[in-house]
Design an enzyme around this catalytic site. Sequence first.
Site, PDB file in Angstrom:
ATOM      1  N   SER A 187       1.965  -8.980   6.825  1.00 45.21           N
ATOM      2  CA  SER A 187       0.854  -8.028   6.790  1.00 45.21           C
ATOM      3  C   SER A 187      -0.422  -8.661   6.240  1.00 45.21           C
ATOM      4  O   SER A 187      -1.519  -8.414   6.746  1.00 45.21           O
ATOM      5  CB  SER A 187       1.230  -6.816   5.939  1.00 45.21           C
ATOM      6  OG  SER A 187       2.289  -6.091   6.532  1.00 45.21           O
TER       7      SER A 187
ATOM      8  N   PHE B  92      -2.034  -2.147  -4.492  1.00 44.72           N
ATOM      9  CA  PHE B  92      -1.051  -2.686  -5.430  1.00 44.72           C
ATOM     10  C   PHE B  92      -1.596  -3.865  -6.228  1.00 44.72           C
ATOM     11  O   PHE B  92      -1.182  -4.083  -7.367  1.00 44.72           O
ATOM     12  CB  PHE B  92       0.218  -3.079  -4.678  1.00 44.72           C
ATOM     13  CG  PHE B  92       0.746  -1.954  -3.824  1.00 44.72           C
ATOM     14  CD1 PHE B  92       0.899  -0.685  -4.354  1.00 44.72           C
ATOM     15  CD2 PHE B  92       1.061  -2.153  -2.494  1.00 44.72           C
ATOM     16  CE1 PHE B  92       1.356   0.370  -3.575  1.00 44.72           C
ATOM     17  CE2 PHE B  92       1.518  -1.105  -1.707  1.00 44.72           C
ATOM     18  CZ  PHE B  92       1.668   0.155  -2.247  1.00 44.72           C
TER      19      PHE B  92
ATOM     20  N   ARG C 108      -7.323  -4.089   7.252  1.00 48.06           N
ATOM     21  CA  ARG C 108      -6.293  -4.173   8.281  1.00 48.06           C
ATOM     22  C   ARG C 108      -6.888  -4.092   9.694  1.00 48.06           C
ATOM     23  O   ARG C 108      -6.408  -4.743  10.612  1.00 48.06           O
ATOM     24  CB  ARG C 108      -5.295  -3.020   8.096  1.00 48.06           C
ATOM     25  CG  ARG C 108      -4.222  -2.942   9.159  1.00 48.06           C
ATOM     26  CD  ARG C 108      -3.401  -1.671   9.002  1.00 48.06           C
ATOM     27  NE  ARG C 108      -2.265  -1.636   9.906  1.00 48.06           N
ATOM     28  CZ  ARG C 108      -1.479  -0.578  10.077  1.00 48.06           C
ATOM     29  NH1 ARG C 108      -1.716   0.531   9.390  1.00 48.06           N
ATOM     30  NH2 ARG C 108      -0.476  -0.627  10.922  1.00 48.06           N
TER      31      ARG C 108
ATOM     32  N   ARG D 259      -8.201  -9.709   7.532  1.00 48.66           N
ATOM     33  CA  ARG D 259      -6.936 -10.272   7.023  1.00 48.66           C
ATOM     34  C   ARG D 259      -6.470 -11.437   7.891  1.00 48.66           C
ATOM     35  O   ARG D 259      -5.912 -12.418   7.391  1.00 48.66           O
ATOM     36  CB  ARG D 259      -5.843  -9.199   6.943  1.00 48.66           C
ATOM     37  CG  ARG D 259      -5.490  -8.553   8.272  1.00 48.66           C
ATOM     38  CD  ARG D 259      -4.290  -7.660   8.175  1.00 48.66           C
ATOM     39  NE  ARG D 259      -4.035  -6.954   9.427  1.00 48.66           N
ATOM     40  CZ  ARG D 259      -2.845  -6.541   9.825  1.00 48.66           C
ATOM     41  NH1 ARG D 259      -1.777  -6.766   9.077  1.00 48.66           N
ATOM     42  NH2 ARG D 259      -2.695  -5.903  10.963  1.00 48.66           N
TER      43      ARG D 259
ATOM     44  N   ASP E  54      -0.271   4.692   6.838  1.00 53.18           N
ATOM     45  CA  ASP E  54       0.440   4.561   5.559  1.00 53.18           C
ATOM     46  C   ASP E  54       0.017   5.629   4.551  1.00 53.18           C
ATOM     47  O   ASP E  54       0.730   5.900   3.587  1.00 53.18           O
ATOM     48  CB  ASP E  54       0.228   3.168   4.960  1.00 53.18           C
ATOM     49  CG  ASP E  54       1.011   2.102   5.706  1.00 53.18           C
ATOM     50  OD1 ASP E  54       1.819   2.466   6.575  1.00 53.18           O
ATOM     51  OD2 ASP E  54       0.809   0.914   5.425  1.00 53.18           O
TER      52      ASP E  54
ATOM     53  N   GLU F 226       4.236  -6.795  -8.389  1.00 53.44           N
ATOM     54  CA  GLU F 226       2.829  -7.193  -8.434  1.00 53.44           C
ATOM     55  C   GLU F 226       2.389  -7.718  -9.802  1.00 53.44           C
ATOM     56  O   GLU F 226       1.545  -8.622  -9.888  1.00 53.44           O
ATOM     57  CB  GLU F 226       1.950  -6.017  -8.007  1.00 53.44           C
ATOM     58  CG  GLU F 226       2.045  -5.673  -6.537  1.00 53.44           C
ATOM     59  CD  GLU F 226       3.277  -4.876  -6.156  1.00 53.44           C
ATOM     60  OE1 GLU F 226       3.528  -4.675  -4.956  1.00 53.44           O
ATOM     61  OE2 GLU F 226       4.001  -4.425  -7.084  1.00 53.44           O
TER      62      GLU F 226
END
Length: 309
Positions: free
Chosen positions: A34, A80, A164, A7, A114, A55
């Site tokens: 993020s 998402f 991530r 990312r 998460d 989204e």
Amino acid sequence: MSKKATRQAYGEALVELGTINKDIIVLDADLTKSTKTNLFKERFPERHFNLGIAEADLMGTAAGLASCGKIVFASTFAMFAAGRGFEQIRNSIAYPKLNVKIAPTHAGITVGEDGGSHQSVEDIALMRSIPGMVVLSPADAVETKKMIFEAAKYDGPVYIRMGRLDVETIFDEATYNFEIGKANILKKGNDVTIVATGLMTIEALKAADILEKEGVSVRVINMGTIKPLDEKTILKAAKETKFIVTAEEHSIIGGLGSAVSEYLSEIHPTKIKKLGIYDKFGQSGKATELLKYYNLTSEKLVEIVKENL
């Protein structure tokens, strides 16, 4: 080896791309820090739009901008993007073959704490099922940057899944060339082939090193493009080695393992063992602990190879 999250490489690549191409537009769904699209926003605020936690609107807006000649990168978490945005991706982006690059981050279980609601282990399957959609999965930061630039050149919809977690660097930026639809043979071998994608590529390389010390010759293929699959390289491996092991941070249903199996079952039936998420949701925990819990490790790959030789 140095480490960097895919990312982070994505955000940096967007800035470079935006500098040389004024038609690049970046959209986000209230996750700019993020997804690292904040790097692009800081440099080109007039070409970055935060659509909020919406989204479907994100994908619809991306389609509209692309229909006006822009090259649009639309980012949020993979869960998402592929989940909430599926209908708009299918009908508004892929059906008219618009030039939108769906570039989500936080794919797989390494989202970590998460938990399962945010950990997408189905996104490759969803995107593979859409006609005409190109599906990419980078193994490291270097491949991520190369993919972003190639995706921008490609005329049509592309899905690029990024993570991530910081991952070890495999490729040399000065010498590595990425081409959509082409796999990379990272190690030559004649006993077994490991076909890996994403962060599992480094695990495949580690497994190959362990096995080779024990006299097992392992071919390692990095499959950066899940769709269109590099069928030529897969077929060659099936013919020249005893069996194939696939490895991915994704469900074994509909992902890389399915893509390889679907092709070879019709062309050259081959023994295939799949390593991935076995019909389960993710759960909350540290990313490194989750990888061990779900057996997404070099040690598990070694075990699978030994059991099937």
